[in-house]
Design a protein around this motif. Structure first.
Motif, PDB file in Angstrom:
ATOM      1  N   ALA A 202       0.828  -1.207   0.000  1.00 20.31           N
ATOM      2  CA  ALA A 202       0.000   0.000   0.000  1.00 20.31           C
ATOM      3  C   ALA A 202       0.860   1.254   0.000  1.00 20.31           C
ATOM      4  CB  ALA A 202      -0.924  -0.003   1.212  1.00 20.31           C
ATOM      5  N   VAL A 203       2.055   1.133   0.587  1.00 20.60           N
ATOM      6  CA  VAL A 203       2.969   2.268   0.678  1.00 20.60           C
ATOM      7  C   VAL A 203       4.359   1.800   0.262  1.00 20.60           C
ATOM      8  CG1 VAL A 203       3.843   4.151   2.111  1.00 20.60           C
ATOM      9  CG2 VAL A 203       1.673   3.054   2.690  1.00 20.60           C
ATOM     10  N   THR A 204       4.974   2.540  -0.638  1.00 21.68           N
ATOM     11  CA  THR A 204       6.348   2.249  -1.060  1.00 21.68           C
ATOM     12  C   THR A 204       7.139   3.545  -1.033  1.00 21.68           C
ATOM     13  OG1 THR A 204       5.683   0.414  -2.502  1.00 21.68           O
ATOM     14  CG2 THR A 204       7.824   1.419  -2.936  1.00 21.68           C
ATOM     15  N   LYS A 205       8.336   3.466  -0.466  1.00 19.80           N
ATOM     16  CA  LYS A 205       9.249   4.611  -0.470  1.00 19.80           C
ATOM     17  C   LYS A 205      10.628   4.117  -0.878  1.00 19.80           C
ATOM     18  CE  LYS A 205       6.763   7.594   2.727  1.00 19.80           C
ATOM     19  NZ  LYS A 205       6.498   8.654   1.726  1.00 19.80           N
ATOM     20  N   GLU A 206      11.164   4.726  -1.917  1.00 20.40           N
ATOM     21  CA  GLU A 206      12.468   4.347  -2.447  1.00 20.40           C
ATOM     22  C   GLU A 206      13.365   5.575  -2.502  1.00 20.40           C
ATOM     23  OE1 GLU A 206      11.502   2.772  -6.255  1.00 20.40           O
ATOM     24  OE2 GLU A 206      10.557   0.943  -5.454  1.00 20.40           O
ATOM     25  N   SER A 207      14.608   5.407  -2.095  1.00 24.21           N
ATOM     26  CA  SER A 207      15.536   6.527  -2.012  1.00 24.21           C
ATOM     27  C   SER A 207      16.850   6.146  -2.676  1.00 24.21           C
ATOM     28  CB  SER A 207      15.767   6.875  -0.533  1.00 24.21           C
ATOM     29  OG  SER A 207      16.557   8.019  -0.393  1.00 24.21           O
ATOM     30  N   VAL A 208      17.365   7.033  -3.523  1.00 23.38           N
ATOM     31  CA  VAL A 208      18.646   6.825  -4.181  1.00 23.38           C
ATOM     32  C   VAL A 208      19.597   7.937  -3.746  1.00 23.38           C
ATOM     33  CG1 VAL A 208      19.882   6.656  -6.379  1.00 23.38           C
ATOM     34  CG2 VAL A 208      17.562   5.723  -6.174  1.00 23.38           C
ATOM     35  N   GLY A 233      27.121   1.919   9.766  1.00 24.55           N
ATOM     36  CA  GLY A 233      25.889   1.149   9.694  1.00 24.55           C
ATOM     37  C   GLY A 233      25.564   0.823   8.251  1.00 24.55           C
ATOM     38  N   GLU A 234      24.938  -0.314   8.039  1.00 25.27           N
ATOM     39  CA  GLU A 234      24.536  -0.681   6.682  1.00 25.27           C
ATOM     40  C   GLU A 234      23.419   0.242   6.206  1.00 25.27           C
ATOM     41  OE1 GLU A 234      23.928  -4.680   5.625  1.00 25.27           O
ATOM     42  OE2 GLU A 234      25.599  -5.464   6.828  1.00 25.27           O
ATOM     43  N   ASP A 238      20.392   2.783   7.954  1.00 27.15           N
ATOM     44  CA  ASP A 238      20.822   4.186   7.903  1.00 27.15           C
ATOM     45  C   ASP A 238      19.737   5.039   7.246  1.00 27.15           C
ATOM     46  OD1 ASP A 238      22.236   6.550   7.884  1.00 27.15           O
ATOM     47  OD2 ASP A 238      23.634   5.946   6.320  1.00 27.15           O
ATOM     48  N   VAL A 239      19.796   5.214   5.946  1.00 26.45           N
ATOM     49  CA  VAL A 239      18.827   6.079   5.261  1.00 26.45           C
ATOM     50  C   VAL A 239      17.405   5.559   5.403  1.00 26.45           C
ATOM     51  CG1 VAL A 239      18.151   7.023   3.030  1.00 26.45           C
ATOM     52  CG2 VAL A 239      20.563   6.928   3.649  1.00 26.45           C
ATOM     53  N   THR A 240      17.235   4.234   5.515  1.00 24.36           N
ATOM     54  CA  THR A 240      15.874   3.709   5.666  1.00 24.36           C
ATOM     55  C   THR A 240      15.198   4.244   6.923  1.00 24.36           C
ATOM     56  OG1 THR A 240      16.761   1.743   6.759  1.00 24.36           O
ATOM     57  CG2 THR A 240      16.294   1.562   4.398  1.00 24.36           C
ATOM     58  N   THR A 241      15.990   4.741   7.873  1.00 27.92           N
ATOM     59  CA  THR A 241      15.400   5.364   9.058  1.00 27.92           C
ATOM     60  C   THR A 241      14.419   6.459   8.658  1.00 27.92           C
ATOM     61  OG1 THR A 241      17.459   4.954  10.264  1.00 27.92           O
ATOM     62  CG2 THR A 241      15.915   6.492  11.246  1.00 27.92           C
ATOM     63  N   HIS A 242      14.813   7.288   7.694  1.00 26.60           N
ATOM     64  CA  HIS A 242      13.924   8.346   7.210  1.00 26.60           C
ATOM     65  C   HIS A 242      12.661   7.753   6.597  1.00 26.60           C
ATOM     66  CE1 HIS A 242      16.248  11.932   7.893  1.00 26.60           C
ATOM     67  NE2 HIS A 242      17.285  11.485   7.212  1.00 26.60           N
ATOM     68  N   SER A 323      13.149   1.033   0.446  1.00 23.84           N
ATOM     69  CA  SER A 323      14.426   0.586  -0.110  1.00 23.84           C
ATOM     70  C   SER A 323      15.343   1.785  -0.277  1.00 23.84           C
ATOM     71  CB  SER A 323      14.242  -0.128  -1.453  1.00 23.84           C
ATOM     72  OG  SER A 323      13.753   0.755  -2.438  1.00 23.84           O
ATOM     73  N   VAL A 324      16.635   1.530  -0.097  1.00 21.25           N
ATOM     74  CA  VAL A 324      17.652   2.556  -0.287  1.00 21.25           C
ATOM     75  C   VAL A 324      18.749   2.004  -1.172  1.00 21.25           C
ATOM     76  CG1 VAL A 324      18.866   1.894   1.843  1.00 21.25           C
ATOM     77  CG2 VAL A 324      19.232   4.163   0.852  1.00 21.25           C
ATOM     78  N   VAL A 325      19.186   2.825  -2.115  1.00 20.03           N
ATOM     79  CA  VAL A 325      20.268   2.466  -3.033  1.00 20.03           C
ATOM     80  C   VAL A 325      21.297   3.577  -3.007  1.00 20.03           C
ATOM     81  CG1 VAL A 325      20.900   2.056  -5.446  1.00 20.03           C
ATOM     82  CG2 VAL A 325      18.786   1.077  -4.536  1.00 20.03           C
ATOM     83  N   TRP A 326      22.567   3.192  -2.888  1.00 24.10           N
ATOM     84  CA  TRP A 326      23.667   4.148  -2.977  1.00 24.10           C
ATOM     85  C   TRP A 326      24.457   3.883  -4.258  1.00 24.10           C
ATOM     86  CZ3 TRP A 326      25.601   8.123   0.194  1.00 24.10           C
ATOM     87  CH2 TRP A 326      24.859   8.380   1.349  1.00 24.10           C
ATOM     88  N   ALA A 327      24.466   4.866  -5.155  1.00 24.39           N
ATOM     89  CA  ALA A 327      25.343   4.837  -6.319  1.00 24.39           C
ATOM     90  C   ALA A 327      26.560   5.704  -6.002  1.00 24.39           C
ATOM     91  CB  ALA A 327      24.616   5.357  -7.553  1.00 24.39           C
TER      92      ALA A 327
END
Length: 465
Positions: A202-208, A233-234, A238-242, A323-327
């Motif tokens: 129902a809710v999706t949040k993705e961060s790059v 921290g993995e 880390d960013v998934t906290t937000h 989900s979080v992705v670091w490029a």
């Protein structure tokens, strides 16, 4: 104050004082006195990019001497020396090896700001609130399940000592996210939040995000430990906290989330970002990998960082995914990006930030079933939004509407740190946090740390090894 180079930093004696906060206020007229503890992340400086009426300009800094501290002081010097709205911070620095003990004993302030190496952050937090300090901590407050109970206890200790423990959730002040939350509270437009399924949340949040980036106009120099997940921290904690925070904040506004009853982990995974030696050197200004990173280096030249993660879980039966992705580096003209969807029974609220949006976060209202009736309800409900956010409007598109946001609301990520600080200061003045904040912080960190354990069970060995 003259900012000193690392070589010239004075190990300044800190005189213990028993002055109460009230006495300090009488002496300076400023009820809030900041302490910065071991600043290793640029967020520590961004809290001081602005001045605040209730905050004393003298800030005591306790940290080991070294490049992390120097970068922090350099940033403050930049803010003090800028032409437009210069700040007037005065840093009093102590760099002895006993910096933590000195901070606890001296009580030179009443609010400790923490943004740096996360390996000891939970310990720092616990010691600070136990000594009677308020704490404003950058995320994450905890990076592993082993320290989760210590963080929980820190909240209990803070309550007993009548001090506040709060984390820096800047994304709540991103205008497209604020408006997504606002539109989701309009039943005539959004309906009610769907429950979704693990395959169709129902809710999706993705961060790059990107290791190579600009901050305050300059290429950010990252400490080498930022790429060591045992210290930073993995990505999944880390960013998934937000992102986890936003799901709670948007889907269940002003409501208490009980992690024991309301959170259910479904699945989680983690994977690495590869970084060459030359890329590492470019962002750290070092020549090669330090010894503590060699455990993560393959073929002597490629560093594998577990900076990416995905969590599938339920909050009160609502299926959610973050989900979080670091490029390494963003495409030309792009930066960090965010995608978010909230699926309602009458409309979906979607934030997109791709090339079509010129990499600017843009909110869309896309009805499940359109037509004149929905448009009439939407336009009537828009007036409610405009009462709180004057100037916000709608532009009709083929699939729905784009929410038009005046530029005056688009402050940018760095400005959000001042908003968090202003919010925190208002809580200090009131003498309490909203009743849902502490349980929801605990629920958030339960979600991220438990997800890391689950992801490790699913993939116990590093990719590429």
């Amino acid at each position: 104050m003259k900012f000193l180079s690392v070589a010239a930093l004075l190990v300044m004696p800190v005189v213990s004082t028993t002055l109460s906060v009230q006495a300090q206020t009488r002496a300076t007229g400023k009820p809030v006195k900041l302490i910065t503890l071991d600043p290793g992340h640029f967020h520590a400086a961004l809290v001081q990019k602005s001045m605040y009426p209730d905050v004393d300009p003298v800030v005591h800094v306790y940290a080991p001497a070294g490049p992390d501290l120097q970068l922090h002081l350099d940033r403050l010097q930049t803010y003090n020396g800028r032409r437009e709205s210069p700040t007037t911070w005065q840093a009093k620095v102590y760099t002895g090896k006993d910096f933590m003990e000195k901070m606890l004993a001296a009580k030179a302030g009443n609010v400790v700001v923490m943004a740096g190496n996360n390996r000891l952050k939970t310990d720092y937090i616990h010691k600070a609130v136990s000594a009677g300090f308020n704490v404003l901590a950058d995320k994450p407050m905890v990076i592993n399940a082993g320290n989760f109970d210590k963080l929980k206890d820190a909240f209990a200790v803070a309550a007993r000592n009548k001090v506040m423990l709060y984390d820096i959730m800047t994304e709540r002040f991103e205008i497209s996210t604020m408006l997504q939350r606002e539109f989701s509270m309009l039943p005539d437009v959004f309906g009610t939040l769907e429950k979704g399924t693990p395959d169709n949340p129902a809710v999706t949040k993705e961060s790059v995000h990107h290791f190579y980036k600009y901050v305050s106009g300059s290429v950010l120099t990252r400490p080498a430990w930022f790429m060591d997940v045992t210290q930073q921290g993995e990505g999944i904690v880390d960013v998934t906290t937000h992102l986890v925070d936003l799901i709670q904040w948007e889907c269940f506004p002003d409501q208490i989330i009980d992690y024991k009853k309301d959170i259910k982990l479904t699945d989680a995974r983690r994977w690495t970002t590869d970084m060459t030696r030359s890329q590492f050197n470019a962002i750290t200004k070092l020549n090669g990998f330090p010894d503590y990173l060699k455990k993560d280096v393959v073929k002597d030249s490629v560093l594998k960082v577990y900076s990416n993660g995905e969590i599938n879980y339920q909050v009160r039966g609502v299926n959610a995914k973050v989900s979080v992705v670091w490029a390494y580096q963003a495409p030309e003209g792009a930066g960090d990006t965010h995608y978010s969807i909230m699926r309602g029974t009458k409309a979906n609220l979607i934030i997109r930030q791709g090339a079509e949006q010129q990499y600017k976060p843009t909110l869309y209202v896309e009805p499940i079933a359109g037509g004149a009736a929905f448009e009439s309800r939407l336009m009537a409900s828009l007036k409610t939004v405009q009462q709180k956010f004057p100037g916000v409007d709608l532009k009709k598109l083929d699939k729905g509407w784009e929410v038009i946001i005046p530029d005056s609301y688009k402050e940018g990520h760095e400005a959000h740190f001042a908003r968090v600080m202003e919010n925190f200061l208002s809580y200090l003045k009131a003498g309490k946090l909203p009743e849902w904040e502490v349980p929801n912080m605990i629920a958030k960190y339960y979600t991220t740390t438990r997800a890391l354990e689950l992801a490790k069970q699913n993939q116990p060995t590093a990719s590429g090894k």
